[in-house]
Scaffold this motif. Structure first.
Motif, short mmCIF file in Angstrom:
data_model
loop_
_atom_site.label_atom_id
_atom_site.label_comp_id
_atom_site.label_asym_id
_atom_site.label_seq_id
_atom_site.Cartn_x
_atom_site.Cartn_y
_atom_site.Cartn_z
N GLY A 71 -10.26 -17.64 -2.37
CA GLY A 71 -9.68 -16.69 -3.29
C GLY A 71 -8.69 -15.74 -2.64
O GLY A 71 -8.48 -15.78 -1.42
N PRO A 72 -8.11 -14.86 -3.44
CA PRO A 72 -7.07 -13.96 -2.95
C PRO A 72 -7.62 -12.70 -2.31
O PRO A 72 -8.81 -12.40 -2.41
CB PRO A 72 -6.32 -13.59 -4.24
N VAL A 73 -6.74 -11.98 -1.64
CA VAL A 73 -7.02 -10.59 -1.27
C VAL A 73 -6.31 -9.73 -2.31
O VAL A 73 -5.19 -10.04 -2.72
CB VAL A 73 -6.55 -10.27 0.16
N VAL A 74 -6.99 -8.69 -2.77
CA VAL A 74 -6.48 -7.86 -3.86
C VAL A 74 -6.49 -6.40 -3.44
O VAL A 74 -7.47 -5.92 -2.86
CB VAL A 74 -7.33 -8.04 -5.14
N ALA A 75 -5.41 -5.69 -3.74
CA ALA A 75 -5.32 -4.26 -3.46
C ALA A 75 -5.17 -3.49 -4.76
O ALA A 75 -4.54 -3.96 -5.71
CB ALA A 75 -4.13 -3.96 -2.55
N GLY A 76 -5.76 -2.31 -4.78
CA GLY A 76 -5.61 -1.41 -5.91
C GLY A 76 -4.89 -0.15 -5.49
O GLY A 76 -5.04 0.31 -4.35
N ALA A 77 -4.09 0.40 -6.39
CA ALA A 77 -3.39 1.67 -6.17
C ALA A 77 -3.62 2.52 -7.41
O ALA A 77 -3.35 2.07 -8.52
CB ALA A 77 -1.90 1.44 -5.93
N ASN A 128 -1.78 -14.78 7.95
CA ASN A 128 -3.05 -14.20 8.40
C ASN A 128 -3.51 -13.08 7.45
O ASN A 128 -2.72 -12.49 6.71
CB ASN A 128 -3.06 -13.76 9.87
N ILE A 129 -4.79 -12.79 7.50
CA ILE A 129 -5.39 -11.90 6.51
C ILE A 129 -4.90 -10.45 6.64
O ILE A 129 -4.75 -9.75 5.63
CB ILE A 129 -6.93 -11.96 6.58
N LEU A 130 -4.63 -9.98 7.85
CA LEU A 130 -4.15 -8.60 7.99
C LEU A 130 -2.80 -8.42 7.33
O LEU A 130 -2.59 -7.48 6.56
CB LEU A 130 -4.09 -8.20 9.46
N GLN A 131 -1.87 -9.33 7.63
CA GLN A 131 -0.54 -9.22 7.02
C GLN A 131 -0.61 -9.43 5.51
O GLN A 131 0.14 -8.80 4.75
CB GLN A 131 0.41 -10.25 7.67
N ALA A 132 -1.51 -10.30 5.06
CA ALA A 132 -1.67 -10.51 3.63
C ALA A 132 -2.22 -9.25 2.95
O ALA A 132 -1.83 -8.93 1.83
CB ALA A 132 -2.61 -11.69 3.38
N THR A 133 -3.11 -8.54 3.65
CA THR A 133 -3.64 -7.29 3.11
C THR A 133 -2.54 -6.25 2.96
O THR A 133 -2.44 -5.57 1.92
CB THR A 133 -4.75 -6.74 4.03
N TYR A 134 -1.70 -6.12 3.97
CA TYR A 134 -0.56 -5.19 3.87
C TYR A 134 0.34 -5.57 2.70
O TYR A 134 0.81 -4.70 1.95
CB TYR A 134 0.26 -5.22 5.16
N GLU A 135 0.59 -6.86 2.54
CA GLU A 135 1.46 -7.31 1.45
C GLU A 135 0.85 -7.01 0.09
O GLU A 135 1.54 -6.59 -0.83
CB GLU A 135 1.74 -8.81 1.59
N THR A 157 -2.48 2.09 8.06
CA THR A 157 -1.12 2.53 7.77
C THR A 157 -0.33 1.28 7.40
O THR A 157 -0.28 0.32 8.17
CB THR A 157 -0.47 3.23 8.98
N ILE A 158 0.27 1.27 6.24
CA ILE A 158 0.92 0.08 5.70
C ILE A 158 2.36 -0.01 6.21
O ILE A 158 3.16 0.89 5.95
CB ILE A 158 0.92 0.11 4.16
N PRO A 159 2.70 -1.06 6.92
CA PRO A 159 4.09 -1.21 7.39
C PRO A 159 5.05 -1.41 6.22
O PRO A 159 4.67 -1.94 5.17
CB PRO A 159 4.03 -2.49 8.25
N GLY A 160 6.27 -0.96 6.41
CA GLY A 160 7.31 -1.22 5.42
C GLY A 160 7.24 -0.38 4.17
O GLY A 160 7.80 -0.74 3.14
N VAL A 161 6.56 0.76 4.26
CA VAL A 161 6.46 1.67 3.11
C VAL A 161 7.02 3.02 3.52
O VAL A 161 6.60 3.60 4.53
CB VAL A 161 4.99 1.83 2.64
N ASP A 162 7.97 3.54 2.74
CA ASP A 162 8.66 4.79 3.11
C ASP A 162 7.94 6.05 2.65
O ASP A 162 8.31 7.15 3.05
CB ASP A 162 10.08 4.77 2.51
N ILE A 163 6.94 5.92 1.82
CA ILE A 163 6.19 7.07 1.32
C ILE A 163 5.25 7.57 2.42
O ILE A 163 4.71 6.77 3.19
CB ILE A 163 5.38 6.67 0.07
N ARG A 164 5.05 8.87 2.50
CA ARG A 164 4.12 9.42 3.49
C ARG A 164 2.72 8.85 3.28
O ARG A 164 2.24 8.77 2.15
CB ARG A 164 4.07 10.94 3.42
#
Length: 238
Positions: A71-77, A128-135, A157-164
């Motif tokens: 299955g997928p990795v899922v993030a919530g905001a 890999n799972i870490l980069q997929a989590t960031y994505e 800390t999420i790479p590629g995000v300009d928000i503090r």
């Protein structure tokens, strides 16, 4: 009866000496005490949101599904109103499935903005799972109808995000926003895995949600992987 009205109702029966009534009053007092303690816990869970009150839209970020074999990795905001005090929000793993489902609907209704980001098993195998989590986290942020000006993240800390960003270790148990994001991501992914169970029966996805339970490992060895398995996670199993 809602706790807000319970104390007023109890006053009517304070002088009633019947044992059944007194037992009911005692149970009601215990319920009110638990309610007050929960309000205190939630107020403490808002401490980071209050310390950053100068920001207009504070967003909690969390993910679920790093460890499963399928299955997928899922993030919530989630961006909550500044005065939000939704009781019983916590690390989603500490809540029953029924309570998560209940809170999912409350959060969805009360939140200023909710975003979900999903990265499928095929991409997990590629990057890999870490980069997929960031994505997944970046996708969740990008899907928000309202743009946040501060991110409270669970541990990373999420790479590629300009928000503090403010990473908090075990943040889903320290921040109401992160806890809310944890619940939204968990329920969303659990529902997906329950649907996958209908498509690929035999692995127990509805119950194990893709994690490596004994039932799941046994099915893998007997049937081989399904189309949603993370092949990079199975090297030592099959």
């Amino acid at each position: 009866m809602p706790e807000e009205k319970l104390e007023q109702a109890m006053e009517v029966y304070q002088e009633d000496e019947r044992k059944g009534v007194q037992n009911l009053l005692e149970a009601s007092r215990a319920r009110l005490l638990r309610y007050e303690k929960e309000k205190e816990r939630i107020e403490e869970l808002c401490r980071y949101e209050k310390s950053f009150r100068q920001y207009s839209f504070i967003c909690g970020i969390d993910e679920v599904g790093r460890g499963p074999l399928a299955g997928p990795v899922v993030a919530g905001a989630v961006i909550l109103p500044k005065d939000s005090r939704i009781l019983y929000i916590n690390d989603s793993k500490k809540l029953s499935a029924a309570k998560r489902e209940e809170l999912f609907e409350i959060i969805k209704k009360e939140a200023v903005s909710v975003g979900i980001g999903l990265v499928p098993h095929t991409v997990i195998d590629e990057i890999n799972i870490l980069q997929a989590t960031y994505e997944a986290m970046r996708k969740a942020i990008a899907s928000l109808p309202v743009t946040p000006d501060l991110l409270l993240n669970d541990a990373v800390t999420i790479p590629g995000v300009d928000i503090r960003q403010v990473p908090l270790i075990k943040g889903d148990a320290k921040s109401i926003s992160i806890g809310a994001a944890s619940i939204m991501a968990k329920v969303y992914r659990d529902r997906m895995m329950e649907e996958y169970d209908k498509m690929y029966p035999g692995y127990g996805f509805a119950s194990n949600k893709g994690y490596g339970s004994s039932e799941h490992i046994r099915a893998l060895k007997e049937m081989g992987p399904s189309p949603i398995h993370r092949m990079s996670f199975l090297k030592n199993i099959i």
